[in-house]
Design a protein around this motif. Structure first.
Motif, short mmCIF file in Angstrom:
data_model
loop_
_atom_site.label_atom_id
_atom_site.label_comp_id
_atom_site.label_asym_id
_atom_site.label_seq_id
_atom_site.Cartn_x
_atom_site.Cartn_y
_atom_site.Cartn_z
N LEU A 71 68.71 37.29 35.71
CA LEU A 71 67.61 36.72 35.28
C LEU A 71 66.66 37.87 34.37
O LEU A 71 66.13 37.22 33.45
N THR A 72 67.00 39.02 34.66
CA THR A 72 66.30 40.11 33.88
C THR A 72 66.93 40.16 32.56
O THR A 72 66.62 40.78 31.77
N GLY A 73 68.13 39.47 32.14
CA GLY A 73 68.65 39.40 31.02
C GLY A 73 67.91 38.44 29.91
O GLY A 73 68.22 38.42 28.72
N ALA A 74 67.16 37.69 30.49
CA ALA A 74 66.27 36.61 29.88
C ALA A 74 64.75 37.39 29.92
O ALA A 74 64.63 38.66 29.73
N SER A 75 63.71 36.39 30.11
CA SER A 75 62.35 36.99 30.24
C SER A 75 61.96 36.52 31.18
O SER A 75 61.18 35.30 31.48
N PRO A 76 61.56 37.29 32.63
CA PRO A 76 61.36 36.75 33.78
C PRO A 76 60.02 36.57 33.62
O PRO A 76 59.10 37.15 33.22
N ALA A 77 59.55 35.36 34.30
CA ALA A 77 58.16 34.98 34.31
C ALA A 77 57.42 35.97 35.23
O ALA A 77 57.73 36.70 35.83
N LYS A 78 56.03 35.74 34.75
CA LYS A 78 55.04 36.67 35.46
C LYS A 78 55.16 36.57 36.90
O LYS A 78 55.08 35.40 37.31
N GLY A 79 55.33 37.43 37.78
CA GLY A 79 55.21 37.51 39.25
C GLY A 79 56.48 37.01 39.64
O GLY A 79 56.77 37.02 40.83
#
Length: 538
Positions: free
Chosen positions: A377-385
């Protein structure tokens, strides 16, 4: 996640005192606590798993007798914890152990106190003396965890479901305890092989003894879809009809899923459901042709390879599907999190993967939940929180590790599940009949002997939210399989999540672990007798 791949805190002084006490105990004693029990001795205070934050032995022991009462506060939560304790102790002791709010001499007292803010949401204080045992906590979860400590301080035979001989004694003194990390999890894959409600509840019972507080259920994969979704019924009636090897599969109705949730909640355990996407989706793709880019449903799948399936990222129906699934799952699940998978999407281009995650994460937020995803998921843009669950290996994937660490610096919380440390489906050694070995062999010592706080280079310590031990089920379908692979490694993972770093020491831990052997046997757990552990003779 489980197949071959390209490749609140206590004062430091208290921690040091505890570490010194544990080291001294190991150095001074050649016999385990279990052998001492056989000789009629009282189990030493603090000889439990996870290791407590602070232990102060003092005075004579407490003895549980036929006159013992369990005295609780008037709150329903305290009463429920007391009733659960009585249910555990009655069969083996043969005592009535009435649960009451009235004071009684030499009782076991369960107290909630607003003055105990230093104990935090899950901490407790246990005081034992001839006049009684008192467990005090700020919150009900702390009382529950304190009761698990009390169970371990009693002789192992107290866990039996038939009458046993006493005496039932608890060493005198005080334990003051609270967890290092708020997330102490175990993941159970019910997709590769379907596991029944009773099997899941049994695992919850065993996890709770070691203060695990998160149950991550892997509810969908290529081999099977396991949770009823009313708006897409073929997910279960067709997509849930098989499993690895071509077995009958199965799925949970909504009522059955709620039953699992209730059981977990009664053990102060939060359920984190996972719907893996955009990959690991063949069961869904086989159930509904429109989810495929070519409009053709693939056949059901019973193998173990990964990375070949993907939802169709450009199609709007994909997001209608995801919205429906998340909406229904969120309505069922009282916990904070929904896990959206995100790993091994080898059939999804990087551009499509990023686009998919950017559309799906807001759907999770729309239904009031927080995103958890595997560390890709960190290869995209993880949502806040959002939380990212790291499952990589020691010594490999340095670029990916750096990517995860950078996300952590930017606010993404991390759950650590390194596959070559705490994947419970990895073989112990070359002779292990069950399990896989793509991450290498994971011995009992290897699963315990690492530090979550320093494991991932560059990740801020504050970003580490805890640890989680996954149990994938390519080779696992029966209770004895679960027992053999989870135990005795699971207690060590629980200790990594709960105990202060200052208490961490393999030589003292293996002695405490050996003392758990008779307890595991009394509970009917068919554990692996690792040669690294000095188990007492059977």
């Amino acid at each position: 996640m489980s197949q071959p791949r390209p490749l609140p805190r206590l004062l430091g002084s208290l921690l040091l005192v505890t570490a010194a006490a544990l080291s001294s105990a190991a150095a001074a004693g050649q016999a385990t606590a279990a052998s001492a029990e056989r000789a009629g001795a009282v189990r030493p205070l603090g000889q439990i798993i996870p290791a407590p934050a602070s232990v102060s032995p003092a005075g004579s022991p407490y003895t549980l007798t036929s006159a013992t009462r369990i005295q609780t506060d008037a709150t329903p939560e305290a009463r429920a914890v007391g009733e659960r304790l009585a249910e555990v102790l009655r069969p083996s002791t043969g005592y009535g152990l009435p649960v009451t709010t009235r004071p009684a001499p030499q009782s076991i007292r369960l107290r909630l106190s607003s003055a105990e803010s230093a104990l935090g949401e899950e901490g407790y204080r246990l005081k034992s003396a001839p006049g009684g045992v008192t467990i005090t906590a700020l919150r009900p979860a702390g009382l529950f965890h304190g009761v698990q400590t009390l169970r371990q301080l009693l002789p192992a035979s107290v866990e039996a479901d038939t009458p046993q001989r006493g005496p039932w004694q608890v060493a005198g003194g005080t334990i003051t305890d609270s967890p290092r990390y708020g997330h102490r999890g175990a993941m159970l894959d019910v997709s590769r092989h379907f596991l029944t409600v009773d099997q899941v509840k049994r695992y919850i019972d065993h996890l709770a003894l070691y203060k695990i507080n998160k149950l991550h259920l892997h509810l969908s994969d290529d081999q099977g879809w396991r949770i009823a979704i009313d708006s897409w019924p073929r997910l279960t009636t067709y997509g849930g009809s098989t499993e690895v090897g071509g077995g009958p599969g199965g799925y949970y109705t909504k009522a059955q899923y709620r039953e699992i949730l209730r059981h977990a909640s009664s053990h102060y355990m939060e359920v984190v459901p996972e719907i893996d996407m955009p990959g690991h989706t063949n069961a869904a793709l086989a159930s509904y042709a429109e989810l495929n880019c070519d409009g053709v449903a693939p056949p059901l799948y019973t193998g173990t390879a990964v990375g070949f399936s993907s939802l169709c990222v450009p199609k709007q129906v994909t997001y209608d599907f995801v919205d429906d699934v998340i909406r229904e799952l969120a309505a069922l699940t009282p916990g904070r999190y929904i896990h959206i998978g995100g790993d091994e999407a080898h059939s999804t281009s990087r551009e499509d993967y990023v686009a998919f995650m950017n559309k799906v994460q807001p759907i999770v937020a729309k239904y009031g939940k927080t995103v958890v995803g595997w560390h890709q998921l960190t290869g995209a843009s993880p949502a806040k929180g959002a939380l990212a669950q790291y499952w990589g290996l020691d010594g490999t994937g340095q670029a990916e590790k750096a990517q995860v660490a950078e996300a952590a610096k930017n606010g993404t919380g991390l759950i650590l599940s390194p596959a070559d440390r705490i994947y419970l489906d990895m073989k112990y050694n070359k002779d292990t009949e069950l399990g896989l070995a793509w991450a290498g062999y994971v011995s009992v010592q290897r699963s315990y002997d690492w530090n979550p706080g320093t494991y991932l280079p560059g990740a801020p310590a504050a970003a580490i939210k805890g640890v989680e031990a996954p149990l994938w089920t390519e080779t696992i379908s029966r209770n004895e399989h679960i027992d053999h692979m989870a135990f005795p490694r699971l207690p060590g993972v629980a200790e990594l999540g709960w105990s202060p770093a200052a208490t961490h020491d393999w030589d003292t831990y293996k002695v405490r672990l050996a003392a758990q052997g008779p307890r595991l046997s009394a509970l009917g757990i068919d554990y692996y007798r690792s040669p690294q552990v000095p188990w007492p003779a059977q």
